[in-house]
Design an enzyme around this catalytic site. Sequence first.
Site, short mmCIF file in Angstrom:
data_model
loop_
_atom_site.label_atom_id
_atom_site.label_comp_id
_atom_site.label_asym_id
_atom_site.label_seq_id
_atom_site.Cartn_x
_atom_site.Cartn_y
_atom_site.Cartn_z
N ASN A 9 9.07 11.90 -2.39
CA ASN A 9 8.56 12.00 -1.02
C ASN A 9 8.25 10.59 -0.55
OD1 ASN A 9 7.34 12.58 1.37
ND2 ASN A 9 5.53 13.57 0.49
N LYS A 11 7.61 9.57 2.35
CA LYS A 11 6.66 9.52 3.47
C LYS A 11 7.15 8.51 4.51
CE LYS A 11 3.13 10.98 0.26
NZ LYS A 11 1.72 11.02 -0.13
N HIS A 97 3.09 19.81 3.92
CA HIS A 97 2.45 18.76 3.13
C HIS A 97 1.01 18.59 3.62
CE1 HIS A 97 1.42 14.87 1.47
NE2 HIS A 97 2.36 15.09 0.58
N GLU A 99 -0.72 16.11 4.22
CA GLU A 99 -0.89 15.11 5.28
C GLU A 99 -0.53 15.70 6.64
OE1 GLU A 99 1.49 12.10 3.37
OE2 GLU A 99 -0.06 11.90 1.84
N GLU A 169 -0.05 20.63 -4.81
CA GLU A 169 -0.52 19.25 -4.66
C GLU A 169 -2.01 19.24 -4.36
OE1 GLU A 169 2.96 16.46 -3.69
OE2 GLU A 169 2.11 17.12 -1.81
N GLY A 175 -2.13 10.17 -3.85
CA GLY A 175 -2.30 8.77 -3.46
C GLY A 175 -3.60 8.16 -3.96
N SER A 215 -0.15 11.82 -7.61
CA SER A 215 -0.17 10.71 -8.56
C SER A 215 0.65 10.97 -9.82
CB SER A 215 -1.62 10.32 -8.90
OG SER A 215 -2.31 9.92 -7.73
P1 PGA Z 1 1.50 10.52 -4.61
O1 PGA Z 1 1.95 11.51 -3.41
O2 PGA Z 1 2.50 10.71 -5.72
O3 PGA Z 1 1.54 9.14 -4.01
O4 PGA Z 1 0.13 10.95 -5.02
C1 PGA Z 1 2.42 12.80 -3.68
C2 PGA Z 1 2.70 13.53 -2.40
O5 PGA Z 1 1.90 13.40 -1.45
O6 PGA Z 1 3.72 14.23 -2.27
#
Ligand code: PGA
Length: 253
Positions: A9, A11, A97, A99, A169, A175, A215
């Site tokens: 991903n 982003k 997601h 976000e 998630e 993140g 992560s």
């Molecule tokens: P991350 O993001 O691996 O940077 O924690 C995962 C995601 O949001 O899909």
Amino acid sequence: MRKQIAAANWKMNCTYRQAEILLSDVLKEKISLEPHHQVIFAVPFPYLIMTNSEVAEEPNYFASAQNCYNKKSGAYTGEVSAEMLESIGVQYCIIGHSERREYFNESNQMLAEKVDLCLEKNITPIFCCGESLSIREAGTQNSFVETQLNESLFHLSAEAMSNIILAYEPIWAIGTGKTATAAQAQEMHAHLRSVIGKKYGNEVAAGVSILYGGSVKANNAAELFASEDVDGGLVGGASLVAEDFISIIKALQ
Ligand code: PGA
């Protein structure tokens, strides 16, 4: 055998040139994959056509959108429909997601509409669920994710449900560098599978790939993916570094 998937991903990262380099660095590694392995690149909209053409010759590699709109077409300036994605050959789309839920107020109901529009166009939704830290601390994460599935997915037929990829998630792990332990991931993935089983039966539940996200890194992917109900990962930060994402792909079981 259900699919084991490493999904990147990206982003809102990478210029076009950086995207081309990142993709080619991963592809030129020629990682040996089993037929049940898949690698999916969820890239920004402007890079989808390029990504699709880069992976065209690679049977286990696919491009994915990171989002689509919950309306078919019309006066929605700036939005992208599932039909548009289909028309350029995109086969996957991340839906819900955290976000998007947080910054764009996407509700479970809106996500149900997006899921339907994707499935209508034969686009596989990579449906994200997961709880915030306060919910985890209150110990109500199981019922929270169950409600997310209930309100966005459980209107589907069993056949349609079999075409969904789930991504668990936990928001507190995205993140943040704070990964759920393999035991925490396994516990939640087993819960999700049992919730699907209660609604659709064990056969459907056993066929749904459930990815862990939050992560995932080169040094923890193998341990996470080794759990029975963890079928790969949805990877943010580490997917932007070719070497790291290559290690994560190699950790697929
Ligand atoms: P991350 O993001 O691996 O940077 O924690 C995962 C995601 O949001 O899909």
